[in-house]
Design a protein around this motif. Sequence first.
Motif, short mmCIF file in Angstrom:
data_model
loop_
_atom_site.label_atom_id
_atom_site.label_comp_id
_atom_site.label_asym_id
_atom_site.label_seq_id
_atom_site.Cartn_x
_atom_site.Cartn_y
_atom_site.Cartn_z
N THR A 142 11.95 8.69 -46.47
CA THR A 142 10.78 9.41 -45.96
C THR A 142 10.25 8.76 -44.69
O THR A 142 10.17 7.53 -44.59
N GLY A 143 9.90 9.57 -43.73
CA GLY A 143 9.27 9.10 -42.50
C GLY A 143 7.92 9.77 -42.32
O GLY A 143 7.62 10.80 -42.94
N VAL A 144 7.09 9.18 -41.46
CA VAL A 144 5.72 9.67 -41.25
C VAL A 144 5.49 9.97 -39.78
O VAL A 144 5.78 9.13 -38.92
N VAL A 145 4.99 11.17 -39.50
CA VAL A 145 4.57 11.55 -38.15
C VAL A 145 3.05 11.65 -38.16
O VAL A 145 2.49 12.39 -38.98
N VAL A 146 2.38 10.92 -37.27
CA VAL A 146 0.92 10.82 -37.30
C VAL A 146 0.34 11.10 -35.92
O VAL A 146 0.87 10.63 -34.90
N ASP A 147 -0.73 11.85 -35.89
CA ASP A 147 -1.52 12.02 -34.67
C ASP A 147 -1.95 10.63 -34.20
O ASP A 147 -2.46 9.83 -34.99
N SER A 148 -1.74 10.33 -32.94
CA SER A 148 -2.02 8.99 -32.42
C SER A 148 -3.47 8.58 -32.57
O SER A 148 -3.78 7.38 -32.55
N ALA A 192 0.11 1.94 -46.58
CA ALA A 192 -0.27 0.86 -47.49
C ALA A 192 -0.02 1.24 -48.94
O ALA A 192 -0.08 0.39 -49.83
N GLY A 193 0.29 2.51 -49.16
CA GLY A 193 0.54 2.98 -50.53
C GLY A 193 2.01 3.20 -50.78
O GLY A 193 2.85 2.33 -50.50
N ASP A 194 2.33 4.39 -51.26
CA ASP A 194 3.71 4.70 -51.65
C ASP A 194 4.69 4.71 -50.48
O ASP A 194 5.90 4.61 -50.69
N LEU A 195 4.20 4.85 -49.26
CA LEU A 195 5.09 4.94 -48.10
C LEU A 195 5.22 3.62 -47.35
O LEU A 195 5.60 3.59 -46.18
N ARG A 196 4.94 2.52 -48.02
CA ARG A 196 5.03 1.21 -47.39
C ARG A 196 6.45 1.00 -46.82
O ARG A 196 7.45 1.21 -47.50
N GLY A 197 6.51 0.61 -45.56
CA GLY A 197 7.79 0.36 -44.93
C GLY A 197 8.47 1.57 -44.34
O GLY A 197 9.55 1.46 -43.74
N ALA A 198 7.86 2.75 -44.45
CA ALA A 198 8.47 3.98 -43.92
C ALA A 198 8.41 3.98 -42.40
O ALA A 198 7.46 3.47 -41.80
N PRO A 199 9.42 4.54 -41.74
CA PRO A 199 9.36 4.65 -40.28
C PRO A 199 8.23 5.59 -39.85
O PRO A 199 7.92 6.55 -40.55
N VAL A 200 7.64 5.29 -38.69
CA VAL A 200 6.47 6.04 -38.22
C VAL A 200 6.68 6.50 -36.78
O VAL A 200 7.21 5.77 -35.95
N LEU A 201 6.26 7.74 -36.52
CA LEU A 201 6.25 8.28 -35.16
C LEU A 201 4.85 8.74 -34.84
O LEU A 201 4.26 9.55 -35.57
N GLU A 240 17.69 9.94 -36.37
CA GLU A 240 17.97 8.50 -36.24
C GLU A 240 17.62 7.73 -37.51
O GLU A 240 18.23 6.69 -37.80
N ASN A 241 16.65 8.24 -38.26
CA ASN A 241 16.23 7.56 -39.49
C ASN A 241 16.81 8.20 -40.74
O ASN A 241 16.51 7.76 -41.85
N GLY A 242 17.62 9.22 -40.57
CA GLY A 242 18.25 9.88 -41.72
C GLY A 242 17.24 10.37 -42.74
O GLY A 242 17.42 10.19 -43.95
N LEU A 243 16.17 11.03 -42.26
CA LEU A 243 15.07 11.40 -43.14
C LEU A 243 15.39 12.61 -43.99
O LEU A 243 15.96 13.60 -43.53
N GLN A 244 15.03 12.52 -45.25
CA GLN A 244 15.13 13.64 -46.18
C GLN A 244 13.76 14.25 -46.46
O GLN A 244 13.66 15.36 -46.97
N THR A 245 12.70 13.50 -46.13
CA THR A 245 11.33 14.00 -46.25
C THR A 245 10.54 13.54 -45.03
O THR A 245 10.68 12.39 -44.61
N VAL A 246 9.72 14.43 -44.48
CA VAL A 246 8.84 14.08 -43.37
C VAL A 246 7.41 14.39 -43.79
O VAL A 246 7.08 15.53 -44.13
N ALA A 247 6.56 13.37 -43.79
CA ALA A 247 5.14 13.55 -44.03
C ALA A 247 4.44 13.59 -42.68
O ALA A 247 4.69 12.73 -41.82
N ALA A 248 3.60 14.59 -42.47
CA ALA A 248 2.91 14.74 -41.18
C ALA A 248 1.41 14.76 -41.39
O ALA A 248 0.91 15.52 -42.22
N LEU A 249 0.71 13.93 -40.63
CA LEU A 249 -0.74 13.86 -40.69
C LEU A 249 -1.30 14.19 -39.31
O LEU A 249 -1.02 13.50 -38.33
N GLY A 250 -2.10 15.27 -39.23
CA GLY A 250 -2.69 15.63 -37.95
C GLY A 250 -3.22 17.04 -37.97
O GLY A 250 -3.31 17.69 -39.01
N GLY A 251 -3.55 17.53 -36.78
CA GLY A 251 -4.05 18.89 -36.63
C GLY A 251 -2.91 19.88 -36.57
O GLY A 251 -1.74 19.56 -36.78
#
Length: 406
Positions: free
Chosen positions: A31-37, A48-57, A78-89
Amino acid sequence: MIADHNWKTRCIIVSAGTAGKYIGDVTRGRTGVVVDSHLMDHGGQLLAGDLRGAPVLELKAGPVTVEILRKVGSFIRENGLQTVAALGGGSVLDAVKLAVLFTADPSLAIFVERHAKRSGLLVLPPITSPKERPKTILLPSTVGTGAEVSGVACLDTAVGRRLIVSRHLAGDTAMLDAGHLATLPRQLLFEGLLEALLRVAGTMIGSGSSIFDDDGHVLIQRMVRLGQRLTRDDSPELRLAAARLSMETHTGWALMGRNPYGAKHWYVANELAYITGERKMAATASLIGPIWQEIENGSTGWGDRERLHSLWSAVTHADPDLDPNPVLGVTELMWRWGIAGLQTISEETVVRTTAAAVSNWGGVLPMLRGIDAAQIHHVLNAAAGGQPILPSPTGELLGRGEEVST
């Protein structure tokens, strides 16, 4: 068959700041995380929770472009992601939704490039390998678009802003956390609530009667009452309610069986916002009064006058202090909520927006079918505060009681 209601998105609502404790339950594989800057503090809580150590964009919020989709697509591959979590607008969520789909089936990106000049609306063909599409978990930080559950996304192309449609664009999981809404400015909170309200109102006005009319009226009343409470108070619970109602405009029964192109204001506002570079709801606020006035004058291409009055009667039942005239009433509602239209709309903008609206949404296309360039120009000119120089499309002079020089 009247309706077949089956929504693919799992919707989860959690207490403020607790999304990180539950998100691991809905992930699949790497799993990777895409976050509004601007939301990295909230992103840090996820990590800090379940996604500790996940790659972030980190992504900067703004119109979704092909360049941004390439950036997100590279992150996924590049990260071979099977799940993408996205936080933002809405724009961040749209970027992830589209990138995930185009990564799974690159032919869809080619389809968009080839067809972008034909219409403002692009309905994607079925994805060739649905199982190759990474799973999406969408955590909105704004209200209004309902991007976390909708099967649409906006993309800025070389020829304009396009609305992309596919059932595979809806998030697999939508997670509402009141903590993610805490930094949303109040102005944008009210704009989002108005966007959700007009999504329902515009579609109902532009559609025939339905057994789901009561569902639509009740949903609008709930938004109006929530807006009243938000003008007096602001709390995580009320913000969460706004996000939930926004989501419900897509997942509930209110818009079932409607004309999917009924909300005519959206198409013109989309072009006005793109050409001016302003927020879509500022453009909408400028246009909704003039468009409703045209409906009042009997211009059926924009919507049905009787249904407008029926809908506004439901609004005034929820808030009796609003003007019973829909045009004056919606203007008053926006004033109460602190929503203003564009400060200026130049004649050049009117001309360019008219041309773009006709080209991208009008003519033989169903979105603005029955509304010609003169009608669109007329509405835009009214939004700009210009004096009418031609009879309105309904045969009335908007400047009633005044002579027009010829």
